[in-house]
Scaffold this motif. Sequence first.
Motif, PDB file in Angstrom:
ATOM      1  N   SER A  19      -8.083  -2.497   6.602  1.00 11.74           N
ATOM      2  CA  SER A  19      -9.893  -1.995   6.814  1.00 11.74           C
ATOM      3  C   SER A  19     -10.528  -3.826   6.140  1.00 11.74           C
ATOM      4  CB  SER A  19      -9.450  -1.796   5.198  1.00 11.74           C
ATOM      5  OG  SER A  19     -10.599  -2.155   4.427  1.00 11.74           O
ATOM      6  N   LYS A  35      -1.471   6.144  -5.719  1.00 13.63           N
ATOM      7  CA  LYS A  35      -2.946   5.776  -4.903  1.00 13.63           C
ATOM      8  C   LYS A  35      -3.276   6.294  -3.914  1.00 13.63           C
ATOM      9  CE  LYS A  35      -3.214   1.940  -8.054  1.00 13.63           C
ATOM     10  NZ  LYS A  35      -3.550   0.006  -8.241  1.00 13.63           N
ATOM     11  N   VAL A  66       0.928  -1.333   0.351  1.00 18.39           N
ATOM     12  CA  VAL A  66       0.429  -0.008   0.145  1.00 18.39           C
ATOM     13  C   VAL A  66       0.871   1.488  -0.078  1.00 18.39           C
ATOM     14  CG1 VAL A  66      -1.643   1.034   1.062  1.00 18.39           C
ATOM     15  CG2 VAL A  66      -2.010  -1.539   1.118  1.00 18.39           C
ATOM     16  N   ALA A 118      -4.453   7.418   8.826  1.00  9.22           N
ATOM     17  CA  ALA A 118      -5.440   6.689   7.431  1.00  9.22           C
ATOM     18  C   ALA A 118      -4.591   5.500   6.788  1.00  9.22           C
ATOM     19  CB  ALA A 118      -5.435   8.163   6.538  1.00  9.22           C
ATOM     20  N   LEU A 119      -2.927   5.540   7.070  1.00  3.76           N
ATOM     21  CA  LEU A 119      -2.431   4.072   6.875  1.00  3.76           C
ATOM     22  C   LEU A 119      -2.990   3.345   7.331  1.00  3.76           C
ATOM     23  CD1 LEU A 119      -0.898   3.020   4.201  1.00  3.76           C
ATOM     24  CD2 LEU A 119       1.441   3.714   6.121  1.00  3.76           C
ATOM     25  N   HIS A 157      -6.382   2.519   7.145  1.00  2.00           N
ATOM     26  CA  HIS A 157      -6.680   1.045   5.242  1.00  2.00           C
ATOM     27  C   HIS A 157      -5.826  -0.342   5.468  1.00  2.00           C
ATOM     28  CE1 HIS A 157      -7.159   1.081   0.553  1.00  2.00           C
ATOM     29  NE2 HIS A 157      -6.062   0.524   0.860  1.00  2.00           N
ATOM     30  N   CYS A 158      -4.351  -0.149   5.810  1.00  2.00           N
ATOM     31  CA  CYS A 158      -4.109  -1.278   5.740  1.00  2.00           C
ATOM     32  C   CYS A 158      -4.732  -2.065   6.442  1.00  2.00           C
ATOM     33  CB  CYS A 158      -2.962  -0.825   6.477  1.00  2.00           C
ATOM     34  SG  CYS A 158      -1.441  -0.437   4.756  1.00  2.00           S
ATOM     35  N   GLN A 177      -6.981   6.263  -2.902  1.00  2.00           N
ATOM     36  CA  GLN A 177      -8.086   6.033  -2.447  1.00  2.00           C
ATOM     37  C   GLN A 177      -7.962   6.045  -0.553  1.00  2.00           C
ATOM     38  OE1 GLN A 177      -7.054   2.202  -4.626  1.00  2.00           O
ATOM     39  NE2 GLN A 177      -6.826   2.702  -6.373  1.00  2.00           N
ATOM     40  N   TRP A 178      -6.597   6.256   0.234  1.00  2.00           N
ATOM     41  CA  TRP A 178      -6.771   6.331   1.531  1.00  2.00           C
ATOM     42  C   TRP A 178      -6.482   7.600   2.508  1.00  2.00           C
ATOM     43  CZ3 TRP A 178      -2.495   6.769   3.777  1.00  2.00           C
ATOM     44  CH2 TRP A 178      -0.681   6.381   2.695  1.00  2.00           C
ATOM     45  N   PHE A 179      -5.891   8.689   2.026  1.00  2.00           N
ATOM     46  CA  PHE A 179      -5.864   9.858   2.439  1.00  2.00           C
ATOM     47  C   PHE A 179      -6.688  10.802   1.510  1.00  2.00           C
ATOM     48  CE2 PHE A 179      -3.457  13.485   4.411  1.00  2.00           C
ATOM     49  CZ  PHE A 179      -3.652  13.362   5.000  1.00  2.00           C
ATOM     50  N   LYS A 180      -7.674  11.309   2.817  1.00  2.00           N
ATOM     51  CA  LYS A 180      -8.638  12.276   2.550  1.00  2.00           C
ATOM     52  C   LYS A 180      -8.370  13.239   1.979  1.00  2.00           C
ATOM     53  CE  LYS A 180     -12.981   9.740   4.950  1.00  2.00           C
ATOM     54  NZ  LYS A 180     -13.420   9.152   3.984  1.00  2.00           N
TER      55      LYS A 180
END
Length: 162
Positions: free
Chosen positions: A155, A26, A19, A148-149, A152-153, A29-32
């Motif tokens: 998730s 990308k 990621v 955020a990372l 996402h990881c 896709q995970w940091f707004k």
Amino acid sequence: MKIQINTEIKQSIDSVWQVMAEDFTKIDQWFKPVLKSYELPNTPALANASCAGRICEFSEKPNGLKASELIEVYDKSKHLLVIEVSILNAPSIFPIKKNIATFQLTTLGTSHTQLTLVAEPDLNFLGKMLSPILKLALKKNFTDISRALKLHCESPLLPLAV
């Protein structure tokens, strides 16, 4: 100024590396705060790197705030990623010239990884004058990126760590 953030991620080191580094472009896709991200154009990539870097757009305006993030070190065997961040289209009073961000992953077990993020912003005169306040704001921003990372990881939509 140096800021260090440590974050434990409940995922394998290879999953986090995928990621963070291999899917480097990308981040949107995970940091707004990043509305759009894409590969840095017309720049050769380092050997074995997934790309040369990325552009992050923080505004929908054509000349809105952006960051150009050039990969300086990409070492999969050491799980080390170093990027030089330059801010584009910022107001002239923007306090940061550039930032060197180091992302180091360390395995804590088969399904746990430590992310150490070290940021070393190069401040202009105004930034140096405001450094105590600026350090707090930057620490919050880098903590937000790390969280955020992590989210996402971890998730359930990603493959589970073995």
